[in-house]
Design an enzyme around this catalytic site. Structure first.
Site, PDB file in Angstrom:
ATOM      1  N   ASP A  74      28.901  32.347  40.660  1.00  0.00           N
ATOM      2  CA  ASP A  74      28.757  31.656  39.338  1.00  0.00           C
ATOM      3  C   ASP A  74      29.554  31.789  38.298  1.00  0.00           C
ATOM      4  O   ASP A  74      30.341  32.979  38.250  1.00  0.00           O
ATOM      5  CB  ASP A  74      27.140  31.703  39.085  1.00  0.00           C
ATOM      6  CG  ASP A  74      26.678  33.057  38.517  1.00  0.00           C
ATOM      7  OD1 ASP A  74      25.615  32.978  37.866  1.00  0.00           O
ATOM      8  OD2 ASP A  74      27.413  34.128  38.689  1.00  0.00           O
ATOM      9  N   TYR A  76      31.069  33.070  34.586  1.00  0.00           N
ATOM     10  CA  TYR A  76      31.131  34.000  33.461  1.00  0.00           C
ATOM     11  C   TYR A  76      29.990  33.564  32.562  1.00  0.00           C
ATOM     12  O   TYR A  76      29.936  32.467  32.247  1.00  0.00           O
ATOM     13  CB  TYR A  76      32.275  34.316  33.009  1.00  0.00           C
ATOM     14  CG  TYR A  76      33.509  34.920  33.874  1.00  0.00           C
ATOM     15  CD1 TYR A  76      33.281  36.171  34.493  1.00  0.00           C
ATOM     16  CD2 TYR A  76      34.852  34.085  33.995  1.00  0.00           C
ATOM     17  CE1 TYR A  76      34.171  36.378  35.182  1.00  0.00           C
ATOM     18  CE2 TYR A  76      35.754  34.715  34.611  1.00  0.00           C
ATOM     19  CZ  TYR A  76      35.587  35.888  35.438  1.00  0.00           C
ATOM     20  OH  TYR A  76      36.527  36.340  36.328  1.00  0.00           O
ATOM     21  N   PHE A  87      36.512  32.864  38.723  1.00  0.00           N
ATOM     22  CA  PHE A  87      37.506  34.161  38.460  1.00  0.00           C
ATOM     23  C   PHE A  87      38.405  33.845  37.072  1.00  0.00           C
ATOM     24  O   PHE A  87      38.907  34.740  36.618  1.00  0.00           O
ATOM     25  CB  PHE A  87      38.410  34.575  39.639  1.00  0.00           C
ATOM     26  CG  PHE A  87      37.508  35.184  40.853  1.00  0.00           C
ATOM     27  CD1 PHE A  87      36.685  36.437  40.750  1.00  0.00           C
ATOM     28  CD2 PHE A  87      37.342  34.432  41.786  1.00  0.00           C
ATOM     29  CE1 PHE A  87      35.917  36.838  41.670  1.00  0.00           C
ATOM     30  CE2 PHE A  87      36.420  34.892  43.028  1.00  0.00           C
ATOM     31  CZ  PHE A  87      35.967  36.070  42.817  1.00  0.00           C
ATOM     32  N   HIS A 196      34.415  42.209  47.639  1.00  0.00           N
ATOM     33  CA  HIS A 196      34.296  41.478  46.424  1.00  0.00           C
ATOM     34  C   HIS A 196      35.416  42.423  45.426  1.00  0.00           C
ATOM     35  O   HIS A 196      35.635  43.629  45.492  1.00  0.00           O
ATOM     36  CB  HIS A 196      33.117  41.435  45.661  1.00  0.00           C
ATOM     37  CG  HIS A 196      33.182  40.359  44.610  1.00  0.00           C
ATOM     38  ND1 HIS A 196      33.459  40.809  43.163  1.00  0.00           N
ATOM     39  CD2 HIS A 196      32.814  39.070  44.675  1.00  0.00           C
ATOM     40  CE1 HIS A 196      33.433  39.528  42.628  1.00  0.00           C
ATOM     41  NE2 HIS A 196      33.037  38.712  43.289  1.00  0.00           N
TER      42      HIS A 196
END
Length: 229
Positions: A74, A76, A87, A196
């Site tokens: 989701d 920031y 990202f 991740h």
């Protein structure tokens, strides 16, 4: 979402290149409920990204141009960070830790220098589809809009890409992204998996995964212009 008051829903405007494949999805009842919930959220609370940036990834990367998909969870949830690309942050915003690790791996893999600009629009314009599973978030409350309906929509987006495009590289970083592998036809696409890039897990195998060079090697095999990372 039962119990929500009747309001005039905000209207989502998908870019033309996506409308044909997704028009049926945006007409479903769950999507109408999502629109209603977001209308109230944007009116009464702090929500990121700005409404005009919700579909930024779709605007910058037309369906027929997609070469690579990078899945996030989701947006920031800090002020000024989210702008509709997984990202990525706008120029001038401090680079978040996960993106910093992405840049570190990119440098180690390709020999590039580490950028001080977190804006990944130049990737998106080359065919890197930077998709979050949930496209909105409440300010300061990570994951707050999960379960509202976005995941149903973006799962269909992944299916559409898998069906419509040939030879796409899907970069699946972390368990959440890897759980989406079932939506992708791995007989016609390349799925690259790694932990991740967050500081909690990057050194368990994301650093050293060499996904950027592997992506370009795969694209080159099919005479597709590689990404200028």
């Amino acid at each position: 979402m039962p119990g929500l008051p009747k309001v005039r829903n905000m209207k989502f405007s998908l870019p033309t290149s996506w409308q044909k494949q997704l028009s049926g999805e945006t007409e479903k009842p769950y999507f109408t409920d999502l629109q209603r919930a977001l209308t109230l959220a944007y009116k009464n609370r702090t929500v990121y990204p700005a409404q005009e940036n919700i579909f930024n990834a779709f605007k910058l990367t037309p369906l027929g141009k997609i070469k690579v998909v990078i899945l996030g969870q989701d947006p920031y949830h800090g002020e000024g960070q989210a702008h509709g690309l997984s990202f990525s942050v706008p120029g001038g915003i401090n680079i978040p830790p996960s993106l910093r690790n992405i840049y570190k791996e990119l440098a180690a893999d390709t020999g590039m220098g580490i950028s001080d600009n977190g804006n990944l629009e130049h990737w998106a314009k080359q065919g890197v589809f930077l998709l979050n599973s949930t496209l909105t978030v409440e300010g300061g409350q990570a994951g707050f809009h999960q379960g509202w309906g976005w995941e149903t929509f973006t799962d269909e987006v992944i299916r559409v890409i898998s069906q419509a495009q040939p030879h796409v590289v899907f970069l699946l970083w972390g368990k959440f992204a890897q759980d989406k592998a079932c939506l992708i036809d791995d007989s016609k696409h390349l799925l690259l998996k790694a932990p991740h890039p967050s500081p909690l897990s990057a050194h368990r195998g994301f650093i050293g995964c060499k996904h950027f060079s592997q992506t370009n090697e795969y694209l080159s095999q099919y005479n597709i212009e590689p990404i200028h990372w």
